[in-house]
Design a protein around this motif. Structure first.
Motif, PDB file in Angstrom:
ATOM      1  N   ASP A 204      40.148  28.979  50.122  1.00 35.01           N
ATOM      2  CA  ASP A 204      40.105  28.593  51.523  1.00 35.01           C
ATOM      3  C   ASP A 204      39.143  29.470  52.324  1.00 35.01           C
ATOM      4  N   VAL A 205      38.879  29.049  53.561  1.00 27.80           N
ATOM      5  CA  VAL A 205      37.987  29.831  54.416  1.00 27.80           C
ATOM      6  C   VAL A 205      38.565  31.214  54.698  1.00 27.80           C
ATOM      7  N   THR A 206      39.891  31.342  54.674  1.00 27.27           N
ATOM      8  CA  THR A 206      40.508  32.641  54.914  1.00 27.27           C
ATOM      9  C   THR A 206      40.273  33.626  53.769  1.00 27.27           C
ATOM     10  N   ASP A 207      39.790  33.126  52.629  1.00 30.79           N
ATOM     11  CA  ASP A 207      39.495  34.010  51.497  1.00 30.79           C
ATOM     12  C   ASP A 207      38.085  34.595  51.574  1.00 30.79           C
ATOM     13  N   GLU A 208      37.245  34.052  52.446  1.00 33.41           N
ATOM     14  CA  GLU A 208      35.855  34.503  52.496  1.00 33.41           C
ATOM     15  C   GLU A 208      35.753  35.974  52.892  1.00 33.41           C
ATOM     16  N   ASP A 209      36.609  36.433  53.811  1.00 33.44           N
ATOM     17  CA  ASP A 209      36.601  37.854  54.176  1.00 33.44           C
ATOM     18  C   ASP A 209      36.941  38.729  52.975  1.00 33.44           C
ATOM     19  N   ALA A 210      37.905  38.276  52.184  1.00 34.07           N
ATOM     20  CA  ALA A 210      38.280  39.032  50.988  1.00 34.07           C
ATOM     21  C   ALA A 210      37.145  39.047  49.973  1.00 34.07           C
ATOM     22  N   PHE A 211      36.411  37.927  49.862  1.00 37.73           N
ATOM     23  CA  PHE A 211      35.243  37.902  48.974  1.00 37.73           C
ATOM     24  C   PHE A 211      34.224  38.964  49.405  1.00 37.73           C
TER      25      PHE A 211
END
Length: 260
Positions: A204-211
């Motif tokens: 999800d888009v919320t995972d992009e920060d974690a990436f």
């Protein structure tokens, strides 16, 4: 600029059990997305694979999710893993310590009442209350996306310290500033994750920060499914990711794999 590399073609000699720290999203990553958030099921094979990885990495495996910790425990029982829940607003460390951010309960009650009133006018939507967060799901009524997002923004009007997050068939109001990137960084400062190579998988888009957090540490990032991403690798869907994770577990336990 080239896009992500197919996950199943990826080979990295750094992926060894004593060096890897695994961070896995839940919905759309480990589990298929369902029409209702409470309808998700995790099969015995997936739980067994997670248990193998948790054991092989000495506990350096965490679920990093928008779900509450209690929900994850219910889906994965009897497994009890390290978890960052509600996009990092609550966290359970590898040694079982529970950490959480202070929440404005009056603001939470106001947002909940507003979202529930909006959902009552939008058949097919539902409100899910989590610690420090309210989610308005429209999985059963995708045509209501615009109205649901507008309702979430209306619910937070005039409030400070709240954030509206758009996800897959959900819009979420989070009463705190923690992100999945913060959760990954916090785990990486603690044993048994510290000093390891972060491997982050999410859809999800919320995972992009974690990436981005993992990439800054030289780690491995895997986007599940379609869509723009900063991740270096892509899996077609949860089934492909699970296949890769099983192969990773096999490589971590070569003797077991040979006798299987």
């Amino acid at each position: 600029m080239s896009g992500p590399v197919p996950l199943l073609s990826y080979d990295d000699p750094r992926l060894v059990p004593g060096r890897v720290a695994l961070f896995l999203d839940f919905d759309g990553t480990l589990a298929e997305i369902t029409e209702r958030p409470d309808a998700v099921r995790v099969d015995a094979e997936t739980r067994a694979m997670l248990a193998r990885l948790e054991r092989a990495t000495g506990g350096a495996l965490a679920i990093v999710t928008g779900r509450a910790i209690g929900d994850i425990d219910g889906f994965l029982a009897p497994l009890r893993l390290a978890v960052a829940g509600v996009h990092g607003l609550e966290r359970r460390t590898a040694d079982g310590a529970r950490l959480g951010a202070a929440i404005d309960e009056a603001a939470a009650a106001r947002v909940r009442a507003s979202l529930e009133a909006a959902a009552a006018e939008m058949p097919g939507t539902l409100v899910e209350a989590k610690p420090g967060s309210l989610a308005l799901h429209y999985r059963q009524a995708p045509e209501r996306a615009e109205a649901a997002i507008a309702a979430a923004h209306a619910a937070v009007e005039g409030l400070e310290g709240v954030h509206v997050l758009n996800g897959k068939m959900v819009v979420e109001v989070k009463l705190g500033s923690a992100t999945k990137a913060d959760a990954v960084a916090q785990f990486m400062d603690e044993p048994p994750f510290a000093g390891r190579l972060p491997v982050v998988c999410g859809d999800d888009v919320t995972d992009e920060d974690a990436f981005r957090e993992a990439a800054a540490r030289g780690g491995v990032t895997v986007k599940i499914g379609p869509g723009e991403t900063v991740a270096g690798l892509r899996a077609a869907g949860p089934a492909e990711l699970r296949r890769w994770l099983v192969a990773l577990a096999d490589s971590f336990e070569p003797e077991k794999a040979e006798t299987a």
